[in-house]
Design a protein around this motif. Structure first.
Motif, mmCIF file in Angstrom:
data_model
loop_
_atom_site.group_PDB
_atom_site.id
_atom_site.type_symbol
_atom_site.label_atom_id
_atom_site.label_comp_id
_atom_site.label_asym_id
_atom_site.label_seq_id
_atom_site.Cartn_x
_atom_site.Cartn_y
_atom_site.Cartn_z
ATOM 1 N N GLN A 83 0.825 -1.200 0.000
ATOM 2 C CA GLN A 83 0.000 0.000 0.000
ATOM 3 C C GLN A 83 0.862 1.253 0.000
ATOM 4 O OE1 GLN A 83 -3.327 -0.326 -0.387
ATOM 5 N NE2 GLN A 83 -3.159 1.883 -0.803
ATOM 6 N N ARG A 84 1.863 1.188 0.812
ATOM 7 C CA ARG A 84 2.756 2.347 0.908
ATOM 8 C C ARG A 84 3.449 2.626 -0.418
ATOM 9 N NH1 ARG A 84 5.540 1.540 6.009
ATOM 10 N NH2 ARG A 84 7.207 0.836 4.672
ATOM 11 N N LEU A 85 3.854 1.579 -1.058
ATOM 12 C CA LEU A 85 4.507 1.752 -2.360
ATOM 13 C C LEU A 85 3.555 2.384 -3.361
ATOM 14 C CD1 LEU A 85 6.535 -1.578 -2.712
ATOM 15 C CD2 LEU A 85 7.445 0.729 -2.355
ATOM 16 N N ILE A 86 2.325 1.865 -3.325
ATOM 17 C CA ILE A 86 1.317 2.399 -4.260
ATOM 18 C C ILE A 86 1.047 3.858 -3.944
ATOM 19 C CG2 ILE A 86 -1.134 2.204 -4.926
ATOM 20 C CD1 ILE A 86 -0.757 -0.861 -4.347
ATOM 21 N N ASN A 87 0.922 4.143 -2.639
ATOM 22 C CA ASN A 87 0.691 5.528 -2.245
ATOM 23 C C ASN A 87 1.770 6.445 -2.763
ATOM 24 O OD1 ASN A 87 -1.622 4.838 -0.952
ATOM 25 N ND2 ASN A 87 -0.759 4.943 1.138
ATOM 26 N N LYS A 88 2.952 5.962 -2.612
ATOM 27 C CA LYS A 88 4.089 6.779 -3.032
ATOM 28 C C LYS A 88 4.022 7.020 -4.539
ATOM 29 C CE LYS A 88 9.082 7.029 -2.511
ATOM 30 N NZ LYS A 88 10.271 6.232 -2.192
ATOM 31 N N ALA A 89 3.727 5.949 -5.263
ATOM 32 C CA ALA A 89 3.630 6.063 -6.714
ATOM 33 C C ALA A 89 2.533 7.067 -7.080
ATOM 34 C CB ALA A 89 3.315 4.701 -7.327
ATOM 35 N N ASN A 90 1.400 6.954 -6.371
ATOM 36 C CA ASN A 90 0.296 7.875 -6.642
ATOM 37 C C ASN A 90 0.707 9.315 -6.368
ATOM 38 O OD1 ASN A 90 -1.406 5.883 -7.468
ATOM 39 N ND2 ASN A 90 -2.318 5.545 -5.432
ATOM 40 N N LEU A 91 1.389 9.489 -5.272
ATOM 41 C CA LEU A 91 1.825 10.826 -4.901
ATOM 42 C C LEU A 91 2.694 11.436 -5.986
ATOM 43 C CD1 LEU A 91 1.438 12.554 -2.322
ATOM 44 C CD2 LEU A 91 3.747 11.906 -1.687
ATOM 45 N N ILE A 92 3.638 10.662 -6.444
ATOM 46 C CA ILE A 92 4.536 11.167 -7.495
ATOM 47 C C ILE A 92 3.724 11.476 -8.748
ATOM 48 C CG2 ILE A 92 6.500 10.596 -8.974
ATOM 49 C CD1 ILE A 92 7.490 8.761 -6.697
ATOM 50 N N GLN A 93 2.802 10.552 -9.069
ATOM 51 C CA GLN A 93 1.962 10.722 -10.258
ATOM 52 C C GLN A 93 1.164 12.030 -10.148
ATOM 53 O OE1 GLN A 93 1.832 8.403 -12.787
ATOM 54 N NE2 GLN A 93 0.572 9.847 -13.936
ATOM 55 N N ALA A 94 0.608 12.243 -8.931
ATOM 56 C CA ALA A 94 -0.220 13.430 -8.729
ATOM 57 C C ALA A 94 0.605 14.689 -8.928
ATOM 58 C CB ALA A 94 -0.813 13.403 -7.320
ATOM 59 N N ARG A 95 1.757 14.696 -8.380
ATOM 60 C CA ARG A 95 2.624 15.869 -8.514
ATOM 61 C C ARG A 95 2.989 16.102 -9.960
ATOM 62 N NH1 ARG A 95 6.680 15.180 -3.605
ATOM 63 N NH2 ARG A 95 5.284 15.842 -1.931
ATOM 64 N N PHE A 96 3.253 15.021 -10.617
ATOM 65 C CA PHE A 96 3.630 15.098 -12.014
ATOM 66 C C PHE A 96 2.509 15.732 -12.837
ATOM 67 C CE2 PHE A 96 3.593 12.973 -16.207
ATOM 68 C CZ PHE A 96 4.811 13.434 -16.689
ATOM 69 N N GLU A 97 1.319 15.256 -12.574
ATOM 70 C CA GLU A 97 0.168 15.787 -13.312
ATOM 71 C C GLU A 97 -0.048 17.258 -13.001
ATOM 72 O OE1 GLU A 97 -2.046 11.542 -13.681
ATOM 73 O OE2 GLU A 97 -2.971 13.065 -12.371
ATOM 74 N N LYS A 98 0.108 17.577 -11.736
ATOM 75 C CA LYS A 98 -0.099 18.958 -11.335
ATOM 76 C C LYS A 98 0.873 19.871 -12.068
ATOM 77 C CE LYS A 98 -0.086 21.815 -7.240
ATOM 78 N NZ LYS A 98 0.738 21.942 -6.046
ATOM 79 N N GLU A 99 2.089 19.474 -12.100
ATOM 80 C CA GLU A 99 3.111 20.288 -12.765
ATOM 81 C C GLU A 99 2.795 20.441 -14.254
ATOM 82 O OE1 GLU A 99 5.947 21.520 -9.864
ATOM 83 O OE2 GLU A 99 5.669 22.063 -11.971
ATOM 84 N N THR A 100 2.415 19.333 -14.846
ATOM 85 C CA THR A 100 2.117 19.363 -16.286
ATOM 86 C C THR A 100 0.963 20.336 -16.565
ATOM 87 O OG1 THR A 100 2.453 17.013 -16.014
ATOM 88 C CG2 THR A 100 2.060 17.780 -18.241
ATOM 89 N N GLN A 101 -0.046 20.211 -15.713
ATOM 90 C CA GLN A 101 -1.205 21.110 -15.918
ATOM 91 C C GLN A 101 -0.794 22.564 -15.807
ATOM 92 O OE1 GLN A 101 -4.255 19.966 -13.165
ATOM 93 N NE2 GLN A 101 -4.873 18.177 -14.411
ATOM 94 N N GLU A 102 -0.068 22.834 -14.798
ATOM 95 C CA GLU A 102 0.350 24.218 -14.582
ATOM 96 C C GLU A 102 1.133 24.741 -15.762
ATOM 97 O OE1 GLU A 102 0.660 24.693 -9.795
ATOM 98 O OE2 GLU A 102 2.426 25.221 -10.974
ATOM 99 N N LEU A 103 2.014 23.902 -16.227
ATOM 100 C CA LEU A 103 2.827 24.292 -17.371
ATOM 101 C C LEU A 103 1.947 24.590 -18.581
ATOM 102 C CD1 LEU A 103 5.722 24.647 -18.409
ATOM 103 C CD2 LEU A 103 5.644 22.290 -19.184
ATOM 104 N N GLN A 104 1.001 23.689 -18.777
ATOM 105 C CA GLN A 104 0.098 23.890 -19.923
ATOM 106 C C GLN A 104 -0.641 25.218 -19.790
ATOM 107 O OE1 GLN A 104 -2.192 20.317 -19.938
ATOM 108 N NE2 GLN A 104 -0.734 19.252 -21.306
ATOM 109 N N LYS A 105 -1.128 25.462 -18.541
ATOM 110 C CA LYS A 105 -1.842 26.717 -18.300
ATOM 111 C C LYS A 105 -0.968 27.906 -18.658
ATOM 112 C CE LYS A 105 -5.016 25.812 -14.540
ATOM 113 N NZ LYS A 105 -4.985 25.807 -13.068
ATOM 114 N N LYS A 106 0.211 27.863 -18.189
ATOM 115 C CA LYS A 106 1.143 28.950 -18.393
ATOM 116 C C LYS A 106 1.398 29.157 -19.883
ATOM 117 C CE LYS A 106 3.649 31.674 -15.711
ATOM 118 N NZ LYS A 106 3.122 32.392 -14.543
#
Lengths: 824, 523
Positions: A732-755
């Motif tokens: 579970q912890r591994l998955i959580n970590k993966a999700n966390l990284i994924q979420a951050r990644f998506e957030k950054e991508t979105q922001e970049l696109q917005k910009k």
């Protein structure tokens, strides 16, 4: 058995008597023939002769009362090793081979004497002669060359004549025994020498042969005394200096020429008479000296060493007589014939005729016509083809094939039965000891102790705090005899050398600004004080200080003191000045230091008679009392200073002898305190670090174990559950970590696109600053995104591995021991 | 006027004042008592202090020959004078006086430290002789021109300079200028000059300094050139053939010869003169080279001779020294033996022995000396013969060469006479084509006049040649005589000195022995 022993004893008795006779005879012969210089062309100066006489008279020939016999009775065989007492099967085999060989030989050559193959050793065991050779390289560099080896053997061993001068001895002892008793016959001598020479790499052989009377008895009376052989003087070409044109003529010779001539004539007459007398004497001596024809000439057995050329850069074959250590050419007339010779590998019989001594012998041991070998397969087969053909022709009819018929054609010589030959300084007088040092703080390099004089000499490398170079002394006690030399350039005071005796101290200086070159202080007996006084508190009274100075070119000679003597006890100061270049006398001055009182009770400061001076060129100002007074005052100060210096030096000397410490190289991590401390500190730190790490390592089971009642052993079911829980939690912890990284990644991508969108809309209205801002943001965002991407990928890769690793760990965890049982 | 004692009357440096000062400043205590007993000679004084004495005029110092340090500060001296005799002076303090110009220091070649602080000096000069000058104090003066600094460049040892409170020290560039122009200076106005300042100053004044240096170098080179030439000439002079390596002699022949010069305008005489000159110069150069060679020969001869003589004397001295050393060793031991001996007859015997030893030594030393004298005499005579021969040969050869010169001159004279007479004839006949200068034409009045004129020219020429020859011969002869005389004299001096030395030594030894005798008898 009784009878036999008696017989043996008788024989031995006879042998001993005979030996004694021989020795006595040899000695008589020596005494009868005084040491004479045979070659008259060496004209000796009177001085050298006197020296020689002195030298010779110093040599004390101690003729021991006991007979120089060397029989097995005197040998303690109890402590000898087993190899001395028995024969190995291989040796037995060799002896058989030798016997066989000997038989064939005596059959084929019935008129020749039996071979000297396997004499008995000290334990009455027959040993083959080659195995008695024990090649040994001595650990002493002095014994590396043949001449020093030969000299050693000749000096170390006492010569014992052969029991029967016409036969080889029945016994041949091991070199260890010979060395132990320092006695031996010619065979013992040559065996030892040969062992040493082979050990140092020479191609050396023991020879059994026939020698002249002189050789066999070590009689050197017919040799030229080595002390009279002058070392070849390098003739210096004296460059004759042409007298210059105006060289003055020598003072007229006022002697009568007539008288001189008469004198010369007289001298010549005397000399002629002397010469005549000498010649007559010489002739008489020659007559007397001429060797009496030896009845046993050519029959006397002798053993010596043959060194063949080739190895160790020996240019040509030569003999060494082991008795004297002298080398002889193979043509020498002292060597009358060779029966056989051997080294540690093989045995050869001489098949050549010795009618002309050894002059015609050819020492090509590979030639079977000339040298019959006993064992095949040695390294002596360097025969040329033609000669091999010759030998092939001769093959059938001669003795050559007797050895070859044997089945042991390539029989290996067994290893020597003799123990390692050792020459130890034990039992001898230690003359000197040299000790080498390194890494000493006092820079001591070499300590040389002369045991006979008890003189110790220390040699120092540059860098001693006192710049010591050499220090020789007998005792470290102060005020004793010693000589100290210094590295004078390293010393401020330019001291070169200091010599001390109990009563004096002498110092030599060089390169001082005050031009002092020499100072000598002599001391009187110490005044006894009532209190207990040591050397420091009660220095020896100084009686006299003498100082000498080099010429100071800045001063005129008549003001430049060459020597001054402070007679402290007499209150007198003597000065001697340097001699002026064009003078033969030097000024002198003597001050008497008396504090006197005149008739009125006033202190007399200076009177003319307190200073006696002789001046080469009297000058006005030096006559003045004031000048003399000032000079005297100056000298008084100097005297005080000199005395003070002497005392200071003495004090310093005592301090110098304080304990010496070692210098330690910075690379010597063990001994270098500083680096050791540092290293230890580092180690300690690392250790602590490690401990902390261990402590902080997470216990992955702790949260799950906490749910269970403490102190109880886990059941199998519990263990399985625990494991599953732990693993799923980890997953579970591994998955959580993966999700966390994924979420951050998506957030950054979105922001970049917005910009980017914003940028495209407002591109026209943007100021350059804003544009720059945007561009830098973009590059940073791209960087972050890329990193996140990489992390995610890595996580995806590593997660299964981590999972598996945990699973493995859990299996091995002792707390979950039950699991192992299940799977085991 | 800064001095507080200004109002006081000026005083004269008289003997009393100097004696008082010497006494006060001389040795103290015990040594002082001795000094008082004996008196101190002015020439033994090394240091003298004469400050605050209102001295107006430096005087009476000529006796202080060995003075090293002289302090004359805080007086009212107006002129530097009377210091000529103090050649050993190292330190001179003339500060706080009224001096206006630097002068009178030309003999003080050893001076290292000179203080002229607080005077009225406006120009730095007249210090050329002070080559060892290290410290110069010129503060509080009236120096107003920067160019004075350039004058100080010649003092290679100068390290310390003070120039503060002068008009020039007010200048903005003062320090930089000095640092740049005196790069070896270490201290300026009591402060150490740091390297940074030095570099800055150097950079600032680089161009002008470079130019200055260039000029200085040029001057230096010129000086060296002159020096070299002088040396060369000197060398030629010692060979007695100076100015013979060219046409100098020939030119001098015609320098005072107006007729000869006039005659050279005659047709054909020009070429004649040319060839004559060439031949003449060749002979001169021959003489010159021969002279140099001979000089070299004489020099080697003299060197060999001196070396041999020196060696002989050295050897003889060594022998003497050895003899004396041997004697002294013996003498000392016998003296101490005499001191310890108690019996009077024995003492007398020993003393007799001692004096016998002394006279033996005397004989030995004198024998050595006489031997040397004889040997040297022989050598010197041989040398004299040789050198005289050499000189004679040289003179002979030079004379024969000079005779060649004369022959040339005679030949030339004849030719000239011939041309002159033929010209005269032509003039008389009136068919002379060329125009002659008036001076020359004046000679062609009649035959006598022209012959006289040519003869006069010839005479002048011969006279010149004769003079040169005479000069050479006289000079070399006098050189030779002087050399021989000197050698003889030196030898005599040496001999006398040695004999004196030996006698002195022997006398000393004898008197020492006598004293011992007296002392013993008294005891």
């Amino acid at each position: 058995m009784e009878v036999l022993r008696e017989k043996v004893e008788e024989e031995e008795e006879a042998e001993r008597e005979e030996a004694a006779e021989w020795a006595e005879w040899a000695r008589m012969e020596k005494m009868m023939r005084p040491v004479e210089v045979r070659k008259e062309e060496i004209t000796l100066k009177q001085e050298t002769l006197r020296d020689l006489e002195k030298k010779l008279s110093e040599i004390q020939i101690t003729v021991s009362a006991e007979l120089p016999a060397f029989t097995k009775d005197t040998i303690d065989i109890s402590k000898l090793p087993i190899s001395y007492k028995t024969n190995t099967p291989k040796e037995e085999h060799l002896l058989q081979v030798a016997d066989n060989f000997s038989r064939q030989y005596s059959h084929l050559c019935p008129d020749r004497v039996p071979l000297f193959l396997h004499p008995l050793n000290e334990c009455e065991v027959p040993k083959f002669v080659s195995t008695t050779l024990r090649p040994t390289l001595m650990p002493y560099p002095e014994l590396y060359n043949w001449d020093s080896c030969a000299q050693f053997v000749s000096d170390f061993l006492t010569m014992v004549p052969l029991p029967d001068p016409l036969k080889p001895p029945s016994h041949l002892y091991s070199s260890t025994t010979v060395l132990k008793y320092q006695k031996g016959n010619c065979f013992d001598f040559s065996t030892l020498l040969c062992s040493m020479l082979i050990g140092s790499g020479y191609d050396a052989y023991c020879v059994n042969g026939y020698g002249s009377l002189d050789l066999c008895h070590m009689d050197l009376t017919r040799e030229v005394c080595p002390l009279t052989v002058k070392p070849k003087e390098t003739i210096k070409k004296e460059e004759k200096v042409l007298p210059k044109k105006y060289t003055i003529k020598p003072p007229r010779d006022l002697c009568s020429r007539f008288e001189q001539e008469q004198e010369v004539k007289k001298q010549q007459e005397i000399r002629a008479q002397e010469k005549k007398r000498l010649r007559e004497e010489e002739e008489r001596l020659m007559e007397a000296e001429k060797a009496k024809p030896d009845a046993l000439h050519g029959l006397r057995v002798h053993s010596w060493v043959l060194v063949l050329s080739g190895k160790r850069e020996v240019p040509e074959n030569f003999f060494i007589d082991p008795f004297t250590g002298h080398s002889y050419s193979t043509q020498d007339e002292h060597f009358l014939g060779i029966e056989s010779l051997w080294n540690h590998k093989n045995y050869w019989i001489n098949m050549q005729d010795c009618w002309n001594c050894c002059k015609d012998l050819i020492f090509d041991l590979g030639d079977p016509v000339r040298w019959e070998y006993m064992l095949l397969g040695t390294d002596k087969s360097q025969l040329s083809l033609t000669e091999e053909d010759d030998s092939g022709i001769n093959d059938e009819d001669d003795v050559e094939n007797l050895g070859k018929e044997d089945e042991d054609k390539s029989f290996d010589m067994p290893h020597s039965w003799v123990e390692q030959i050792e020459i130890s300084p034990e039992g001898t007088n230690i003359l000197e000891i040299k000790e080498w040092y390194q890494n000493r703080e006092d820079m001591l390099e070499l300590k040389h102790i002369n045991k006979t004089t008890d003189l110790k000499t220390d040699y120092f490398k540059p860098g001693h705090p006192q710049a010591l170079r050499v220090h020789s002394y007998k005792s470290m006690q102060p005020e004793m005899d010693r000589v100290i030399e210094f590295y004078e350039t390293a010393r401020v005071d330019g001291l070169m050398k200091r010599e001390e005796t109990p009563r004096t101290m002498t110092e030599y200086y060089q390169g001082r600004p005050d031009f002092l070159s020499y100072r000598h202080a002599s001391f009187g007996p110490r005044v006894k004080k009532l209190t207990l006084s040591s050397a420091e508190s009660n220095p020896r009274p100084i009686v006299k200080i003498t100082e000498r100075f080099f010429r100071n070119p800045a001063k005129p000679a008549e003001e430049d003191v060459a020597e001054r003597v402070f007679l402290v006890a007499e209150e007198r100061i003597q000065l001697r000045y340097h001699c002026r270049e064009d003078h033969i006398t030097a000024s002198k001055r003597e001050f008497l230091r008396r504090t006197e009182v005149d008739s009125k009770g006033n202190k007399i400061i200076m009177t003319p008679d307190m200073c006696i001076s002789f001046e080469v060129e009297p000058m006005e100002h030096t006559k003045k009392l004031l000048y003399q007074y000032e000079a005297m005052m100056h000298l008084k100060r100097e005297e005080k200073l000199s005395r003070h210096q002497v005392l200071e030096i003495l004090k310093l000397r005592e301090e110098e002898e304080a304990a010496h410490t070692l210098t330690i190289s910075i690379y010597d991590t063990k001994r270098n305190e500083k680096s050791k401390e540092y290293r230890e500190a580092m180690e300690r730190m690392m250790h602590e670090e490690h401990l902390r790490q261990v402590e902080t390592q997470l216990d992955y089971l702790a949260p799950f174990l906490a749910q269970l009642p403490p102190g109880e052993k886990l059941t199998c079911w519990q263990a399985v559950r625990l494991k599953d829980e732990c693993l799923s939690d980890f997953k579970q912890r591994l998955i959580n970590k993966a999700n966390l990284i994924q979420a951050r990644f998506e957030k950054e991508t979105q922001e970049l696109q917005k910009k980017q969108q914003w940028y495209q809309e407002n591109q026209v209205t943007l100021t350059p600053e804003d544009e720059d801002l945007y561009l830098s943001y973009c590059s940073q965002a791209m960087f972050r995104i890329r990193i996140l991407e990489q992390r995610l990928n890595r996580h995806k890769e590593l997660a299964p591995l981590k999972y598996l690793a945990l699973e493995e760990k859990l299996y091995k965890d002792p707390r979950l021991g039950e699991l192992q049982k299940i799977f085991a | 006027m800064n001095q507080p004692c200004n109002s006081m009357e000026p005083r004269v440096m008289d003997d009393d004042m100097l004696k008082l000062a010497v006494g006060d400043q001389g040795p103290q205590e015990e040594a002082g008592q001795l000094a008082k007993q004996e008196g101190i000679l002015f020439k033994d004084v090394l240091s003298l202090q004469l400050d605050f004495r209102n001295i107006l005029r430096i005087d009476n110092l000529w006796q202080f020959e060995n003075l090293r340090k002289l302090q004359l500060d805080n007086n009212i001296i107006e002129k530097i004078e009377g210091l000529e005799n103090l050649a050993h002076l190292v330190w001179l303090d003339l500060s706080f006086n009224n001096i206006e110009t630097i002068e009178g220091l030309d003999t003080l070649v050893n001076l290292e430290d000179l203080s002229l602080f607080n005077n009225r000096i406006s120009k730095i000069d007249s210090l050329d002789a002070l080559v060892k000058l290290q410290v110069l104090s010129l503060g509080n003066n009236r120096i107003d021109n920067m160019l004075n600094i350039i004058y100080l460049r010649r003092f290679k040892c100068l390290r310390t300079l003070s120039l503060s409170r002068n008009p020039i020290s007010e200048a903005e560039d003062y320090k930089m200028f000095i640092c740049a122009y005196l790069p070896d200076l270490m201290y300026l106005d009591y402060r150490r000059i740091d390297d940074h300042t030095k570099k800055l100053a150097e950079a600032k004044h680089q161009y002008s300094i470079d130019e200055l240096k260039h000029q200085e170098n040029l001057m230096q080179a010129q000086l060296e050139d002159e020096q070299a030439q002088r040396e060369e000439l000197e060398k030629h002079k010692t060979a007695f053939v100076e100015h013979l390596n060219g046409s100098f002699l020939f030119d001098s022949m015609y320098a005072e010869d107006s007729e000869g010069n006039n005659l050279s305008y005659l047709p054909g005489v020009g070429e004649l003169l040319e060839t004559y000159k060439d031949k003449f110069v060749i002979i001169c150069v021959n003489i010159f080279e021969y002279g140099l060679k001979q000089q070299e020969k004489r020099k080697t001869e003299l060197d060999t001779f001196s070396e041999c003589v020196r060696e002989a004397i050295q050897e003889n001295q060594e022998q003497g020294k050895r003899k004396i050393a041997k004697f002294e060793e013996k003498h000392l031991s016998s003296l101490s033996a005499i001191r310890e001996e108690l019996e009077l007859p024995n003492i007398e015997k020993m003393i007799l022995e001692c004096s016998a030893d002394i006279s033996e030594l005397f004989d030995a030393l004198m024998t050595l000396e006489m031997q040397l004298v004889e040997q040297l005499e022989e050598t010197i005579n041989m040398f004299e013969r040789n050198i005289v021969d050499m000189v004679g040969l040289f003179i002979e050869n030079v004379q024969s060469l000079m005779a060649q010169c004369r022959d040339l001159e005679n030949h030339h004279h004849e030719k000239l006479l011939e041309i002159s007479i033929s010209t005269l004839e032509k003039i008389v006949e009136g068919d002379l084509d060329e125009d002659l200068p008036n001076d020359l034409r004046a000679l062609f009045v009649d035959k006598d006049t022209i012959v006289n004129a040519v003869g006069a020219s010839h005479d002048i020429h011969l006279l010149k040649i004769d003079n040169r020859e005479d000069e050479l011969v006289t000079r070399i002869n006098s050189w030779c005589t002087r050399l021989i005389d000197r050698i003889h004299k030196d030898e005599i001096m040496r001999n006398r000195k040695r004999v004196k030395e030996i006698n002195q030594y022997i006398d000393h030894m004898q008197s020492e022995l006598d004293n011992l005798e007296c002392g013993d008898i008294l005891d």
